[in-house]
Design a protein around this motif. Structure first.
Motif, PDB file in Angstrom:
ATOM      1  N   VAL A  35      -6.533   1.589   4.442  1.00 57.99           N
ATOM      2  CA  VAL A  35      -7.044   2.261   3.277  1.00 57.99           C
ATOM      3  C   VAL A  35      -5.488   3.635   3.429  1.00 57.99           C
ATOM      4  CG1 VAL A  35      -7.916   3.570   1.848  1.00 57.99           C
ATOM      5  CG2 VAL A  35      -9.045   1.694   3.268  1.00 57.99           C
ATOM      6  N   GLY A  36      -5.138   3.509   1.682  1.00 52.77           N
ATOM      7  CA  GLY A  36      -3.624   4.388   1.481  1.00 52.77           C
ATOM      8  C   GLY A  36      -4.868   5.313   0.003  1.00 52.77           C
ATOM      9  N   GLY A  37      -3.586   6.029  -0.006  1.00 54.09           N
ATOM     10  CA  GLY A  37      -4.081   6.754  -1.164  1.00 54.09           C
ATOM     11  C   GLY A  37      -3.459   6.831  -2.620  1.00 54.09           C
ATOM     12  N   ARG A  38      -1.841   6.664  -2.540  1.00 55.09           N
ATOM     13  CA  ARG A  38      -1.512   6.658  -4.365  1.00 55.09           C
ATOM     14  C   ARG A  38      -0.407   5.289  -3.975  1.00 55.09           C
ATOM     15  NH1 ARG A  38      -2.646  11.467  -4.373  1.00 55.09           N
ATOM     16  NH2 ARG A  38      -3.916  12.719  -5.703  1.00 55.09           N
ATOM     17  N   ASP A  39       0.329   5.186  -2.773  1.00 51.45           N
ATOM     18  CA  ASP A  39       1.565   4.608  -3.129  1.00 51.45           C
ATOM     19  C   ASP A  39       1.205   2.900  -2.474  1.00 51.45           C
ATOM     20  OD1 ASP A  39       3.685   3.471  -1.964  1.00 51.45           O
ATOM     21  OD2 ASP A  39       4.408   5.595  -1.266  1.00 51.45           O
ATOM     22  N   ALA A  44       0.725  -2.040   1.162  1.00 53.17           N
ATOM     23  CA  ALA A  44       1.052  -3.206   1.221  1.00 53.17           C
ATOM     24  C   ALA A  44       2.574  -3.462   2.007  1.00 53.17           C
ATOM     25  CB  ALA A  44       1.738  -3.606  -0.343  1.00 53.17           C
ATOM     26  N   LYS A  45       3.191  -2.769   2.795  1.00 58.43           N
ATOM     27  CA  LYS A  45       3.946  -3.204   3.233  1.00 58.43           C
ATOM     28  C   LYS A  45       3.647  -2.867   5.130  1.00 58.43           C
ATOM     29  CE  LYS A  45       8.175  -0.661   5.671  1.00 58.43           C
ATOM     30  NZ  LYS A  45       9.519   0.462   5.371  1.00 58.43           N
ATOM     31  N   VAL A  46       2.625  -1.211   5.116  1.00 59.68           N
ATOM     32  CA  VAL A  46       1.873  -1.589   6.529  1.00 59.68           C
ATOM     33  C   VAL A  46       1.224  -2.816   6.784  1.00 59.68           C
ATOM     34  CG1 VAL A  46      -0.265   0.048   5.781  1.00 59.68           C
ATOM     35  CG2 VAL A  46       0.725   0.689   7.474  1.00 59.68           C
ATOM     36  N   ASP A  65      -0.358  -2.359  -9.390  1.00 54.08           N
ATOM     37  CA  ASP A  65       0.727  -2.438  -8.206  1.00 54.08           C
ATOM     38  C   ASP A  65       0.640  -2.947  -6.855  1.00 54.08           C
ATOM     39  OD1 ASP A  65       2.241  -1.478 -10.909  1.00 54.08           O
ATOM     40  OD2 ASP A  65       2.214   1.046  -9.659  1.00 54.08           O
ATOM     41  N   LEU A  66      -0.790  -2.662  -6.241  1.00 54.60           N
ATOM     42  CA  LEU A  66      -1.245  -3.520  -5.489  1.00 54.60           C
ATOM     43  C   LEU A  66      -1.430  -4.343  -5.429  1.00 54.60           C
ATOM     44  CD1 LEU A  66      -2.024  -2.661  -1.890  1.00 54.60           C
ATOM     45  CD2 LEU A  66      -4.142  -2.189  -3.223  1.00 54.60           C
ATOM     46  N   LYS A  67      -1.351  -5.257  -6.477  1.00 58.42           N
ATOM     47  CA  LYS A  67      -2.226  -6.188  -6.518  1.00 58.42           C
ATOM     48  C   LYS A  67      -1.034  -7.047  -6.275  1.00 58.42           C
ATOM     49  CE  LYS A  67      -4.328  -9.658  -9.227  1.00 58.42           C
ATOM     50  NZ  LYS A  67      -4.731 -10.277 -10.332  1.00 58.42           N
TER      51      LYS A  67
END
Length: 401
Positions: A35-39, A44-46, A65-67
């Motif tokens: 889980v992340g915040g806004r980036d 996606a990298k992690v 953006d995440l998709k």
């Protein structure tokens, strides 16, 4: 044995250090969700690096953006509060909860599932809803493993005896960037100066809490709930070298202390395995090379936030929630240049005393109760900080208490 793991707050400093530990022991862990915040790109990298099955971003606007960042990876994704809760509730044996601030309270509470282990790095779960949170954890049979270096050190030190034999449990503080500064100089400190922590690499909010020593006060409240120790059996020592992270004074005069180099991967590895040592390729502590360890009492005249936090802990009830909420609003105001450094403690003190006069201060019975009090206290802090724009910078800019 491979354990399934979910990381809440995977793109923050604790989350990044956790990823390093996991990557060093790929056979030990299978990552279920991150889980992340806004980036979106960072999350996606992690997720790709750890081979996560699901990735959730708190910011719903960044969902597309995440998709796109996850396209072709086979990793499922989602955005918004419901996706974050889904990640917290997914089937994993172990959850590391490192979402900072009150934003982490709901997902951390959602991670409490029967028989699960929770590696806890979210302060607000205990500061704002400690009694309710721990009651739910005990009812569900959740094992809480503290991740903060201070609480992790105390957790290990307390294993040397019985809680009833504890005379004092002490957490240490580096003293922050202003440890040797005069009150007059501290009053003129800029946000950049307050954010420059001498030892740890943390976010700006936590760095400023370290500069005010509010961070240590919040950690005392956490320790009270984690270990069931009364306020008068908890204390703080300033220790600039940050080698001793916590120590326990026993009734027979003996002291058990937890020592380590200041690297968050050490307590993270301990929390992930819960007292089973996870070998780490890290520099070893060389006391002869360090040569000297120094300690001093914290100065609550120069750092009044610590005294305010102690008072909130002693008062109990809803006061720790109010303290934390007012502090978050005041720190934000300081970071944006609207108030001076001591405006933080002045705002917190005003809100706490006003709230005490106006409101029922019973212990929040549920996490939702705690969040409602948190929002009310934030509104009150905003009112304290409102007024003519030309007056705001004067708050905390050198005024003597």
């Amino acid at each position: 044995m491979t354990r399934s793991l979910t990381i809440l707050g995977a793109t923050g400093s604790i989350g990044r250090s956790t990823a390093d530990v996991v990557l060093a022991h790929r056979d030990e862990f299978r990552v279920e969700a991150v889980v992340g915040g806004r980036d979106a790109e960072a999350l996606a990298k992690v997720a790709r690096k750890l081979g996560a099955r699901f990735a959730a971003l708190a910011d719903e606007k960044a969902g597309s953006d995440l998709k796109g960042a996850l396209s072709g990876t086979g990793i499922a994704g989602g955005a918004g509060s419901s996706a974050v809760i889904e990640a917290a509730e997914r089937d994993a044996e172990l959850v590391l909860a490192a979402i900072s601030g009150t934003a982490g309270l709901r997902p951390t509470h959602a991670a409490l599932k029967p028989g699960r282990r929770l590696a806890l790095a979210n302060k607000e779960s205990l500061v704002c809803a400690g009694a309710a949170f721990m009651a739910d954890a005990n009812r569900l049979g959740v094992t809480i493993m503290p991740v903060d270096s201070e609480h992790n050190a105390l957790d290990q030190a307390l294993a040397a005896g019985r809680n009833g034999d504890v005379e004092k449990a002490v957490i240490t503080a580096s003293g922050g960037p202003f440890r040797t500064w005069t009150r007059e100089r501290i009053a003129q400190a800029s946000p950049a100066e307050a954010s420059a922590h001498p030892v740890w690499s943390m976010g700006n909010k936590i760095n400023i809490d370290s500069a005010t020593l509010m961070n240590k006060g919040l950690e005392l409240i956490e320790a009270h709930h984690l270990f069931g120790l009364e306020p008068d059996r908890l204390d703080v020592l300033v220790h600039p070298e940050s080698i001793v992270h916590g120590l326990v004074q026993w009734s027979d005069g003996a002291v058990t202390a937890g020592l380590a180099l200041p690297d968050m991967k050490v307590p993270i590895a301990n929390a992930l395995r819960h007292h089973e040592r996870l070998p780490m390729d890290l520099p070893r502590l060389d006391l002869a090379a360090i040569g000297r360890l120094t300690f001093e009492q914290p100065d609550e005249t120069r750092f009044p936030c610590l005294a305010l936090a102690r008072a909130a802990l002693r008062a109990g009830g809803a006061m720790p929630v109010v303290l934390n909420a007012a502090n978050e609003i005041a720190v934000e105001a300081f970071m944006t240049g609207r108030i001076g450094f001591y405006g933080i403690s002045e705002c917190v003190e005003t809100v706490c005393s006003t709230f005490l006069k106006r409101n029922n201060m019973t212990v929040p019975a549920t996490v939702l109760d705690a969040l409602a009090i948190d929002e009310e206290a934030r509104d009150m802090a905003r009112q304290v900080l409102s007024g003519p724009a030309e007056a705001k910078p004067l708050l905390g800019a050198g005024k003597r208490r």
